[in-house]
Write an enzyme that holds these catalytic residues in place. Structure first.
Site, PDB file in Angstrom:
ATOM      1  N   ARG A 162     -42.619 -13.674  69.810  1.00  7.68           N
ATOM      2  CA  ARG A 162     -43.460 -13.473  68.632  1.00  7.68           C
ATOM      3  C   ARG A 162     -44.739 -12.698  68.976  1.00  7.68           C
ATOM      4  O   ARG A 162     -45.056 -11.685  68.359  1.00  7.68           O
ATOM      5  CB  ARG A 162     -43.819 -14.827  68.013  1.00  7.68           C
ATOM      6  CG  ARG A 162     -42.645 -15.557  67.369  1.00  7.68           C
ATOM      7  CD  ARG A 162     -43.113 -16.892  66.811  1.00  7.68           C
ATOM      8  NE  ARG A 162     -42.059 -17.577  66.087  1.00  7.68           N
ATOM      9  CZ  ARG A 162     -41.195 -18.413  66.638  1.00  7.68           C
ATOM     10  NH1 ARG A 162     -41.282 -18.670  67.936  1.00  7.68           N
ATOM     11  NH2 ARG A 162     -40.261 -19.001  65.917  1.00  7.68           N
ATOM     12  N   CYS A 215     -44.977 -14.808  78.340  1.00 10.20           N
ATOM     13  CA  CYS A 215     -43.759 -15.556  78.643  1.00 10.20           C
ATOM     14  C   CYS A 215     -44.079 -17.030  78.858  1.00 10.20           C
ATOM     15  O   CYS A 215     -45.231 -17.410  79.055  1.00 10.20           O
ATOM     16  CB  CYS A 215     -43.055 -14.982  79.872  1.00 10.20           C
ATOM     17  SG  CYS A 215     -44.082 -14.851  81.335  1.00 10.20           S
ATOM     18  N   ARG A 244     -49.983 -18.266  80.294  1.00 12.93           N
ATOM     19  CA  ARG A 244     -50.327 -19.452  81.070  1.00 12.93           C
ATOM     20  C   ARG A 244     -50.863 -19.033  82.444  1.00 12.93           C
ATOM     21  O   ARG A 244     -50.338 -18.120  83.085  1.00 12.93           O
ATOM     22  CB  ARG A 244     -49.104 -20.382  81.239  1.00 12.93           C
ATOM     23  CG  ARG A 244     -48.769 -21.205  80.001  1.00 12.93           C
ATOM     24  CD  ARG A 244     -49.902 -22.179  79.686  1.00 12.93           C
ATOM     25  NE  ARG A 244     -49.640 -22.988  78.510  1.00 12.93           N
ATOM     26  CZ  ARG A 244     -50.025 -22.678  77.278  1.00 12.93           C
ATOM     27  NH1 ARG A 244     -50.656 -21.535  77.064  1.00 12.93           N
ATOM     28  NH2 ARG A 244     -49.782 -23.491  76.265  1.00 12.93           N
ATOM     29  N   GLU A 273     -58.168 -25.389  84.336  1.00 11.79           N
ATOM     30  CA  GLU A 273     -58.962 -25.357  83.109  1.00 11.79           C
ATOM     31  C   GLU A 273     -59.565 -26.741  82.863  1.00 11.79           C
ATOM     32  O   GLU A 273     -58.874 -27.748  83.063  1.00 11.79           O
ATOM     33  CB  GLU A 273     -58.094 -24.938  81.925  1.00 11.79           C
ATOM     34  CG  GLU A 273     -57.553 -23.512  82.066  1.00 11.79           C
ATOM     35  CD  GLU A 273     -56.650 -23.101  80.903  1.00 11.79           C
ATOM     36  OE1 GLU A 273     -56.433 -23.950  79.991  1.00 11.79           O
ATOM     37  OE2 GLU A 273     -56.154 -21.974  80.903  1.00 11.79           O
ATOM     38  N   HIS A 293     -59.554 -19.836  77.443  1.00 12.03           N
ATOM     39  CA  HIS A 293     -58.350 -20.247  76.720  1.00 12.03           C
ATOM     40  C   HIS A 293     -58.651 -20.379  75.224  1.00 12.03           C
ATOM     41  O   HIS A 293     -58.342 -21.383  74.576  1.00 12.03           O
ATOM     42  CB  HIS A 293     -57.804 -21.572  77.260  1.00 12.03           C
ATOM     43  CG  HIS A 293     -56.348 -21.784  76.934  1.00 12.03           C
ATOM     44  ND1 HIS A 293     -55.517 -22.555  77.699  1.00 12.03           N
ATOM     45  CD2 HIS A 293     -55.566 -21.314  75.932  1.00 12.03           C
ATOM     46  CE1 HIS A 293     -54.297 -22.572  77.188  1.00 12.03           C
ATOM     47  NE2 HIS A 293     -54.308 -21.815  76.113  1.00 12.03           N
TER      48      HIS A 293
END
Length: 566
Positions: A162, A215, A244, A273, A293
């Protein structure tokens, strides 16, 4: 908390104002504001049947085993690498995500990072803020050294899901040539979309002027961007990651930036994080833009994510798990453990009892004999009937017994089941956007590779066949010996006609009476109200601590903060 109502907990947040209007009539909602399961109150661990979470808490096998009644976990976002899907399936816990709500935001953020690297916006801003004052064209040119023209450069996208597709569309408008690597897409999709598909990761890295990751994370691709793969990239290329952080070896990235192999990098995600410059290998790497993030955040996406996550929990409480869920990402693993699959809205594993809403729905069903029919669901298609009912004569008898309506509900052992075609399970893992794997209700796009896996038959047709209406009573006329005069023959003929007419009328009335009895028998089965209609008071949030329970009630809802002292 209201008795008999399922408990749903927001594990790593403290605001339930958007979830409450959606769940208040079917569940009690609490929030924990925890960063680990050690901070979650014992009441939540023992009673919560649903859990909502962002990416701030990890639920691996050990943590999942602490929940005694959990049936559904919904990740408020698309990535779910912080949840052990296999362990959850083995414990009978469905895991869902919200894969669509922040597609535009993440794609826009990826493009923002790409533009920042090409046009050096952030670096120029920081230079002016630090006191640089170029007073000539030569001074500006020196300050902006490294700014690059976009048109004609090649953008390589790893994972055309997407968000990857959304980034490709935006980048193409800026003049990028688009190539992509996605082994889960069928050959030829690139031509349909106007992009070029490459068959190996090495080919993408060696041809791209900028590489963007979109991905998911699995056990095989941790740190797949490492020293070797960075060496495959063109000298002076850019690198962007909004999926990620664990996909990238940050030490190798820092080395590539320091040595000039890469001209710049833009990261929205990092290995650890929240990110800390002081402890990161990237603390002294040049030309590196890092955001916390935050690519998924906007005023609209924040609302859509939470509302859709709450709707998924509601579907789990009021329907079946996993068939009622729209975005269950471990359905393939769940079907390998059919003892956990809920049929007709119930569970069977002793560690995970039936949800209170579903238990109430079953308890309200009348005790009926096996095989009795009930018009619980009407369907226009004969192929949706159970196998034993697909014969035209049988279907006609059912329609006659229920006033002309087609019935697909059946009562077996006092419990109504609505037969449905078994869902198709997909065995493939689709590389998708922002670190997620697509698991939508409609399945993947038609251009994805897939394998059909036989699904266990969840609903077996009832062995009992519907009762057929009794045959009409037959009337026969007995001939009596008479004299054969012309007048007596005519009289006898008239009598025979009258007897035949009366016999036909009696047969029609008998059939009508039998049909009326069948209609009364079928309409006498009382159906329970749907399992989401409650007589309880509206849902509420409560303050829970290890020693006391403090409830503060407003006009419509109460705010719950679940805390625990470790």
């Amino acid at each position: 908390m209201a008795s008999g109502r399922p408990l749903v907990a927001l594990l790593d947040g403290r605001d339930c104002s958007l979830e409450m209007p959606i769940l208040k009539d079917v569940a009690t909602v609490a929030f924990c504001d925890a960063q680990s399961t050690q901070e979650i109150h014992e009441k939540v661990l023992n009673e919560a049947v649903g859990a909502l979470l962002y990416h701030g808490i990890n639920l691996k096998r050990d943590e999942l085993e602490k929940f005694k009644a959990l049936k559904i976990i919904v990740r408020i976002g698309s990535g779910y690498d912080n949840v052990d899907l296999k362990a959850a399936a083995e414990l009978g816990i469905a895991v869902s995500n919200v894969p669509f709500a922040c597609v535009e935001e993440v794609a826009d953020s990826a493009m923002s990072l790409i533009l920042n690297l090409y046009r050096r916006t952030t670096f120029l801003h920081n230079s002016l803020k630090s006191g640089s004052r170029p007073n000539s064209a030569e001074g500006v040119r020196e300050l902006a050294a490294g700014a690059t023209r976009i048109r004609g450069d090649t953008l390589g996208i790893i994972g055309l899901g997407r968000i990857g597709t959304a980034v490709a569309r935006r980048a193409q408008a800026f003049g990028f040539e688009i190539i992509f690597y996605d082994p889960y897409l069928l050959d030829g999709i690139g031509r349909a979309l106007g992009y070029q598909q490459v068959t190996t990761l090495q080919e993408l890295l060696t041809r791209s002027d900028c590489v963007s990751l979109h991905c998911n994370v699995n056990e095989n691709n941790i740190h797949f961007m490492n020293e070797n793969t960075f060496k495959m990239m063109r000298r002076g290329a850019f690198f962007v990651n909004t999926s990620r952080g664990c996909l990238v070896d940050e030490q190798a990235l820092a080395t590539a930036l320091k040595e000039g192999k890469l001209k710049g990098a833009g990261l929205d995600v990092t290995t650890n994080e929240p990110f800390s410059y002081s402890s990161s290998p990237l603390r002294d790497a040049p030309n590196c833009v890092i955001t916390p993030h935050s690519a998924w955040v906007s005023d609209k996406s924040s609302v859509e994510l939470r509302e859709e996550a709450a709707q998924e929990v509601r579907r789990a409480i009021t329907g079946r798990i996993p068939t009622s869920l729209r975005n269950c990402v471990n359905k393939d693993q769940l079907v390998l453990h059919p003892q956990h699959i809920q049929v007709g809205g119930g569970g069977s594993h002793p560690h995970h009892p039936v949800l209170p809403q579903q238990q109430q729905h079953h308890s309200q069903l009348p005790s009926t004999a096996t095989g009795m029919l009930t018009a619980s669901t009407v369907t226009p298609n004969l192929h949706q009937l159970p196998g034993a009912w697909q014969h035209p004569a049988t279907a006609a008898a059912i329609a006659a017994a229920t006033g002309g309506r087609s019935v697909v509900g059946e009562v077996a052992g006092g419990m109504i089941h609505s037969p449905q075609p078994p869902p198709q399970s997909l065995s493939h893992q689709h590389i998708d956007t922002n670190g997620s794997t697509v698991a939508s209700s409609g399945g993947p796009p038609p251009y994805h590779r897939m394998e059909r896996v036989p699904h266990p038959q969840l609903l077996a047709p009832s062995a009992a066949t519907p009762q057929q209406p009794p045959p009409p009573q037959q009337h026969t006329a007995v001939a009596q010996p008479t004299t054969t005069t012309p007048s007596s023959a005519a009289t006898e003929s008239q009598q025979q006609q009258q007897q035949q007419s009366s016999a036909a009328a009696s047969s029609v009335s008998s059939a009508a009476a039998a049909q009326q009895q069948q209609q009364q028998a079928s309409s006498s089965v009382a159906l329970s109200p749907t399992n989401h209609q409650q007589q309880n008071t509206p849902g509420e949030q409560q303050q829970v601590s290890s020693a006391t329970v403090d409830s503060s009630t407003t006009s419509q809802q109460q705010q719950v903060s679940v805390t625990s002292t470790v």
